[in-house]
Design an enzyme around this catalytic site. Structure first.
Site, PDB file in Angstrom:
ATOM      1  N   LYS A 162       0.871  -1.174   0.000  1.00  0.00           N
ATOM      2  CA  LYS A 162       0.000   0.000   0.000  1.00  0.00           C
ATOM      3  C   LYS A 162       0.907   1.223   0.000  1.00  0.00           C
ATOM      4  O   LYS A 162       1.948   1.227   0.688  1.00  0.00           O
ATOM      5  CB  LYS A 162      -0.885  -0.035   1.253  1.00  0.00           C
ATOM      6  N   SER A 199      -9.717   2.038   2.904  1.00  0.00           N
ATOM      7  CA  SER A 199      -8.823   2.777   2.031  1.00  0.00           C
ATOM      8  C   SER A 199      -7.786   1.905   1.322  1.00  0.00           C
ATOM      9  O   SER A 199      -7.138   2.381   0.395  1.00  0.00           O
ATOM     10  CB  SER A 199      -8.099   3.841   2.848  1.00  0.00           C
ATOM     11  N   SER A 218      -9.920  -0.318   7.130  1.00  0.00           N
ATOM     12  CA  SER A 218      -9.356  -0.228   5.777  1.00  0.00           C
ATOM     13  C   SER A 218      -8.664  -1.473   5.233  1.00  0.00           C
ATOM     14  O   SER A 218      -8.317  -1.498   4.062  1.00  0.00           O
ATOM     15  CB  SER A 218      -8.385   0.936   5.692  1.00  0.00           C
TER      16      SER A 218
HETATM   17  N1  GLN Z   1     -13.256   4.458   6.573  1.00  0.00           N
HETATM   18  C1  GLN Z   1     -12.525   4.811   7.744  1.00  0.00           C
HETATM   19  C2  GLN Z   1     -12.037   6.238   7.627  1.00  0.00           C
HETATM   20  O1  GLN Z   1     -12.201   6.821   6.603  1.00  0.00           O
HETATM   21  C3  GLN Z   1     -11.385   3.888   7.973  1.00  0.00           C
HETATM   22  C4  GLN Z   1     -10.194   4.178   7.142  1.00  0.00           C
HETATM   23  C5  GLN Z   1      -9.015   3.372   7.537  1.00  0.00           C
HETATM   24  O2  GLN Z   1      -9.145   2.343   8.202  1.00  0.00           O
HETATM   25  N2  GLN Z   1      -7.851   3.839   7.141  1.00  0.00           N
HETATM   26  O3  GLN Z   1     -11.516   6.772   8.561  1.00  0.00           O
END
Ligand code: GLN
Length: 487
Positions: free
Chosen positions: A76, A151, A175
């Site tokens: 990532k 994400s 995410s």
């Molecule tokens: N959807 C959540 C956020 O936008 C989690 C994102 C994540 O785990 N990086 O904060």
């Protein structure tokens, strides 16, 4: 035709069925070919990957070993890779080439793995759909009109689409688990502190945790074994010894107790995923698991608490991007104030700015008690809810998400709708627990995920349950028809 699981690729390499250079060359070609379809990568490192693959082949020939020797995979794009551009999917870091390596990247390298590139993601890991990337939305290989989740959507799409057998992800509020669920792969968010955060670009430091994504739980066990462990340079990394996760896989499920939170199951909140989740419960029952009713009374407060705490931490973490030290700098600033303001206005996307505003507000003198302190108090209650539940059960089962993947553009106009996607994943994150997402069915032709959560540092319990489930089901073997494999 090359296999697509970590285990089978490592076996193939060991047996000499193919070389690392051969499989790496093929995966780079697929990644290039499918870039217009999935947009899964931000950067491909063809030269670096081929050199590393040749080196791995050479090492194997000379009798050297390495846990992942010659295995192609992707990171990532928030894991700093020395000498290889790391953008966090932001204009702010569009041309940032890290001068040092994250601990996670270093561990993969030491194990002999071959990084083919950096995957697309929501900017600074903020999002649930992977539509917030400066480099464009990622598309779900099961249906490219749908989101892959976020994400870590690029990592999930790259694995599901057959471009790599495995990828790293990070999970702050879901995410790793949510994109794994939407793309029909397996993903593990380890206990907070299990995997070093050094060199992993920060979003919300008390929640961020790196973890592996792959087709099978068996593969996750191999990968976590490489990623986990104390890092002296990360004061939040745990001293707890790293067990042999692969050894846990074969333990039987019989007699294990799994909790079903009544706030989800009795409140009728399983939603559209109900048939898949019920079928998964039946499978686990047939393996001898016992299901127990449990209560997580504060679970409904998780999303509001998370969306105060995560933005608050992000607002302080992202203050380092000021146009002075590194990252994007605006042209011809009038003065220092103008330099800060315009560099940040130009460098950050809409969602990141929204979070910085919300977080700064929640931390401001007049509102700190009303929002930030309150959210921290709720976080404590949620942690206590889980601690109570784990006195009676080995694991807790729930859906990963309320439904399967949604259409690109469907939720972008309404941030609160988007945040509600995280309803089952954020409680676990607030408590810092380990949690596994595995494929458990299809809904309208799109994958549905099952979430299993265990007590602190009980990743082995999750591996055991997940692997035994996969021995008796074939959801993890389903592949999208549009995948990158040559047919
Ligand atoms: N959807 C959540 C956020 O936008 C989690 C994102 C994540 O785990 N990086 O904060």
């Amino acid at each position: 035709m090359f296999p697509d699981t970590v285990k089978a690729i490592l076996e193939g390499l060991n047996k000499g069925d193919f070389s690392s250079e051969e499989i790496t060359t093929e995966l780079l070609a697929r990644a290039n070919r499918h870039q217009p379809d999935f947009n899964a990568f931000i950067t491909l490192d063809e030269e670096g990957a081929l050199a590393a693959a040749r080196q791995a082949d050479e090492a194997r020939r000379s009798g050297q070993a390495g846990q992942l020797l010659g295995l192609p995979f992707a990171h990532k794009d928030l894991f700093c890779t020395q000498g290889l551009r790391t953008t966090c999917a932001s204009r702010m870091l569009e041309s940032f080439v890290p001068p040092y390596e994250s601990t996670v990247a270093a561990r993969f390298r030491q194990a002999g793995a071959v990084c083919i590139g950096k995957t697309n993601m929501d900017e600074f890991a903020m999002g649930s759909s992977n539509e917030n990337s400066h480099f464009g939305a990622v598309r779900n290989p099961w249906n490219t009109e749908y989101v892959p989740g976020g994400s870590s959507g690029g990592s999930a799409a790259a694995v599901a689409g057959g471009l790599v057998p495995a990828a790293t992800g990070s999970d702050t509020g879901g995410s790793i688990r949510q994109p794994a669920a939407f793309c029909g792969i397996s993903g593990l968010k380890p206990t907070y502190g299990r995997v070093s955060r050094l060199g992993m670009i920060a979003y919300a430091s008390s929640l961020d945790q790196g973890g592996p994504m792959a087709h099978t739980v068996e593969d996750l066990a191999i990968l976590l074994g490489v990623m986990a462990g104390l890092d002296e340079a990360d004061s939040t990394s745990a001293e707890e010894a790293v067990p042999d996760y692969s050894a846990a896989l074969e333990q039987p499920v019989k007699g294990m107790k799994i909790g079903l939170p009544r706030e989800i199951f009795e409140a009728g909140k399983v939603g559209q995923t109900e048939p898949a989740i019920q079928a998964a419960i039946e499978s686990l029952k047939s393996l001898g698991a016992e299901f127990v009713d449990i209560s997580l009374p504060h679970i409904d407060l998780s999303v509001p608490a998370y969306y105060v705490i995560a933005p608050a931490e992000c607002s302080t973490n992202l203050s380092r991007f000021d146009g002075v030290r590194y990252g994007h700098r605006c042209d011809n600033p009038k003065d220092l104030e103008d330099l800060y303001a315009r560099s940040r206005a130009e460098g950050f996307g809409e969602e990141v700015k929204r979070r910085i505003l919300v977080g700064t507000y929640a931390l401001s003198a007049g509102y700190y008690d009303a929002y930030y302190r309150k959210a921290q108090q709720i976080r404590r209650l949620i942690k206590q809810d889980f601690a109570g539940a784990f006195q009676a059960v080995d694991a807790i089962l729930s859906p990963v998400t309320p439904g399967s993947a949604f259409r690109i553009g469907e939720k972008t106009a309404d941030p609160v709708q988007m945040y509600l996607e995280d309803i089952y994943t954020v409680p676990v994150s607030l408590a810092g627990l380990p949690s596994l997402a595995i494929p458990a069915g299809l809904l309208n032709g799109l994958p549905v995920g099952l979430q299993l959560t265990a007590n602190y540092f009980r990743e082995s319990t999750l591996m055991q349950l997940g692997h035994q489930f996969q021995l008796h089901t074939n959801w993890h073997q389903q592949r999208p028809s549009t995948s990158g494999r040559p047919d």
